[in-house]
Design a protein around this motif. Sequence first.
Motif, short mmCIF file in Angstrom:
data_model
loop_
_atom_site.label_atom_id
_atom_site.label_comp_id
_atom_site.label_asym_id
_atom_site.label_seq_id
_atom_site.Cartn_x
_atom_site.Cartn_y
_atom_site.Cartn_z
N GLY A 56 17.01 3.22 38.96
CA GLY A 56 15.43 3.22 39.36
C GLY A 56 14.60 3.17 38.30
N SER A 57 14.94 3.73 37.01
CA SER A 57 14.20 3.51 35.81
C SER A 57 14.75 2.57 34.73
N THR A 58 13.80 2.16 34.07
CA THR A 58 14.31 1.16 32.95
C THR A 58 13.41 1.27 31.78
N TYR A 59 13.57 0.87 30.62
CA TYR A 59 13.16 1.13 29.53
C TYR A 59 13.50 -0.06 28.42
N TYR A 60 12.33 -0.55 27.65
CA TYR A 60 12.70 -1.79 26.67
C TYR A 60 11.90 -1.60 25.42
N ARG A 61 12.55 -1.93 24.29
CA ARG A 61 11.87 -1.84 23.01
C ARG A 61 10.53 -3.24 23.38
N ASP A 62 9.57 -2.80 22.44
CA ASP A 62 8.32 -3.53 22.61
C ASP A 62 8.56 -4.90 22.58
N SER A 63 9.39 -5.40 21.63
CA SER A 63 9.42 -6.84 21.28
C SER A 63 10.17 -7.64 22.31
N VAL A 64 10.84 -7.11 23.25
CA VAL A 64 11.53 -7.68 24.37
C VAL A 64 10.69 -7.56 25.82
N LYS A 65 9.85 -6.65 25.67
CA LYS A 65 9.23 -6.31 27.01
C LYS A 65 8.54 -7.89 27.52
#
Length: 122
Positions: A56-65
Amino acid sequence: QVQLLESGGGLVQAGGSLRLSCAASGRTFSTYAMGWFRQAPGKEREFVSWISGSGGSTYYRDSVKGRFTISREFAKNTVYLQMDSLKPEDTAVYYCTAGGRPSRSWEDYDYRGQGTQVTVSS
């Protein structure tokens, strides 16, 4: 004990797409947060993305968002990293990880795969 096996890496032109897969052994797949990290030649390993145990939750580094999407399929004990609009700077060995909680830190994960090479040509 959890074993992780990555696949799906390869050579692609800039702007192209790849989908990495990470197959996990064991019956407790849903209890683990899953992460992706990468390491380019001559550079330090860096966090790419994580997904919670529930998905239900995800997170990405800025350069791949906006370019990468992490997901998981419980029926197959597999986590995916869909990579679109690839850039030469995405070239690296990509590693799958599993741990008790989502984290951007490599050391927080209990299990790690052997990695799969992604090469993006310009």
